[in-house]
Design a protein around this motif. Sequence first.
Motif, short mmCIF file in Angstrom:
data_model
loop_
_atom_site.label_atom_id
_atom_site.label_comp_id
_atom_site.label_asym_id
_atom_site.label_seq_id
_atom_site.Cartn_x
_atom_site.Cartn_y
_atom_site.Cartn_z
N TRP A 1 -4.49 3.62 -1.16
CA TRP A 1 -3.32 3.46 -0.30
C TRP A 1 -3.66 3.91 1.12
O TRP A 1 -3.31 3.24 2.09
CB TRP A 1 -2.14 4.26 -0.86
CG TRP A 1 -0.92 4.16 0.00
CD1 TRP A 1 -0.54 5.00 1.00
CD2 TRP A 1 0.08 3.13 -0.04
NE1 TRP A 1 0.63 4.57 1.58
CE2 TRP A 1 1.03 3.42 0.95
CE3 TRP A 1 0.26 1.99 -0.83
CZ2 TRP A 1 2.14 2.62 1.19
CZ3 TRP A 1 1.37 1.19 -0.60
CH2 TRP A 1 2.30 1.51 0.40
N ALA A 2 -4.34 5.04 1.24
CA ALA A 2 -4.71 5.54 2.57
C ALA A 2 -5.59 4.54 3.30
O ALA A 2 -5.42 4.31 4.51
CB ALA A 2 -5.42 6.89 2.44
N GLU A 3 -6.51 3.92 2.59
CA GLU A 3 -7.37 2.90 3.20
C GLU A 3 -6.55 1.72 3.70
O GLU A 3 -6.73 1.24 4.82
CB GLU A 3 -8.43 2.44 2.19
CG GLU A 3 -9.29 1.29 2.67
CD GLU A 3 -10.22 1.64 3.82
OE1 GLU A 3 -10.78 0.71 4.43
OE2 GLU A 3 -10.40 2.83 4.13
N MET A 4 -5.64 1.24 2.87
CA MET A 4 -4.82 0.08 3.26
C MET A 4 -3.87 0.44 4.41
O MET A 4 -3.69 -0.35 5.34
CB MET A 4 -4.06 -0.46 2.06
CG MET A 4 -4.95 -1.06 0.98
SD MET A 4 -6.07 -2.35 1.57
CE MET A 4 -4.89 -3.64 1.99
N ALA A 5 -3.28 1.62 4.36
CA ALA A 5 -2.36 2.04 5.43
C ALA A 5 -3.11 2.29 6.74
O ALA A 5 -2.52 2.17 7.81
CB ALA A 5 -1.59 3.29 5.00
N ASP B 1 2.20 -0.25 8.76
CA ASP B 1 3.55 -0.63 8.31
C ASP B 1 3.74 -0.43 6.81
O ASP B 1 4.89 -0.31 6.35
CB ASP B 1 3.86 -2.08 8.69
CG ASP B 1 4.08 -2.26 10.18
OD1 ASP B 1 4.36 -1.26 10.88
OD2 ASP B 1 3.97 -3.40 10.65
N TYR B 2 2.67 -0.38 6.03
CA TYR B 2 2.83 -0.14 4.60
C TYR B 2 3.59 1.16 4.35
O TYR B 2 4.41 1.24 3.43
CB TYR B 2 1.48 -0.09 3.88
CG TYR B 2 0.80 -1.44 3.73
CD1 TYR B 2 1.51 -2.57 3.33
CD2 TYR B 2 -0.56 -1.58 3.97
CE1 TYR B 2 0.88 -3.80 3.19
CE2 TYR B 2 -1.19 -2.80 3.83
CZ TYR B 2 -0.46 -3.90 3.44
OH TYR B 2 -1.09 -5.12 3.31
N GLU C 1 7.85 1.82 -6.44
CA GLU C 1 6.53 2.26 -6.01
C GLU C 1 5.69 1.02 -5.71
O GLU C 1 5.47 0.18 -6.58
CB GLU C 1 5.84 3.10 -7.08
CG GLU C 1 4.50 3.62 -6.60
CD GLU C 1 3.80 4.51 -7.59
OE1 GLU C 1 2.56 4.63 -7.48
OE2 GLU C 1 4.46 5.08 -8.47
N ILE C 2 5.29 0.88 -4.45
CA ILE C 2 4.53 -0.30 -4.05
C ILE C 2 3.10 -0.17 -4.58
O ILE C 2 2.40 0.78 -4.27
CB ILE C 2 4.53 -0.47 -2.52
CG1 ILE C 2 5.97 -0.73 -2.03
CG2 ILE C 2 3.59 -1.58 -2.09
CD1 ILE C 2 6.12 -0.79 -0.52
N PRO C 3 2.67 -1.14 -5.38
CA PRO C 3 1.35 -1.05 -5.98
C PRO C 3 0.22 -1.50 -5.05
O PRO C 3 0.39 -2.39 -4.22
CB PRO C 3 1.42 -1.97 -7.20
CG PRO C 3 2.60 -2.84 -7.00
CD PRO C 3 3.46 -2.24 -5.94
N VAL C 4 -0.92 -0.88 -5.24
CA VAL C 4 -2.17 -1.39 -4.69
C VAL C 4 -2.82 -2.16 -5.82
O VAL C 4 -2.94 -1.68 -6.95
CB VAL C 4 -3.10 -0.24 -4.22
CG1 VAL C 4 -4.45 -0.79 -3.78
CG2 VAL C 4 -2.45 0.55 -3.09
#
Length: 143
Positions: free
Chosen positions: A113-117, A122-123, A133-136
């Motif tokens: 999640w940290a990588e994507m954010a 905006d995530y 809970e928004i999935p990765v």
Amino acid sequence: MDYMTTAADLHGPAHVERYLETDGEDGYYWRKGTTTLLLFTKGRKSGQTRTHALIFRPWGDSYLVVASKGGADQPPAWFRNLEADSDVEVQIKGDRFRARARVATAEEKPAMWAEMASVWPDYENYQTRTSREIPVVVLERVR
């Protein structure tokens, strides 16, 4: 096709169409310096192939995408499709391959999640808009 508008200006089917026409030459690079892949899923009701351009990041030998739908309470249709059938196809630029999709485990998710954010902040805002809970999603290439 009018290429005065770049794929960075496009969203949804128009983005997908441009990406496919150019093997990602126009479409791979998207907004705010992000990169996109194409995810091909089988419609869980129709059985038809559905294609979506999604922000992604490489993660080891896999790729990460986020099933955010802008923080909506319902997940995106593509996520529901891969819940029904985890065998998908992925295209990154001109490289199209089979993959298996899975949701990141509770142990994996914080770092993913940290990588994507970090590439699409905006995530974090999207997660505050929903109790879901928004999935990765991890896309693992099938060898």
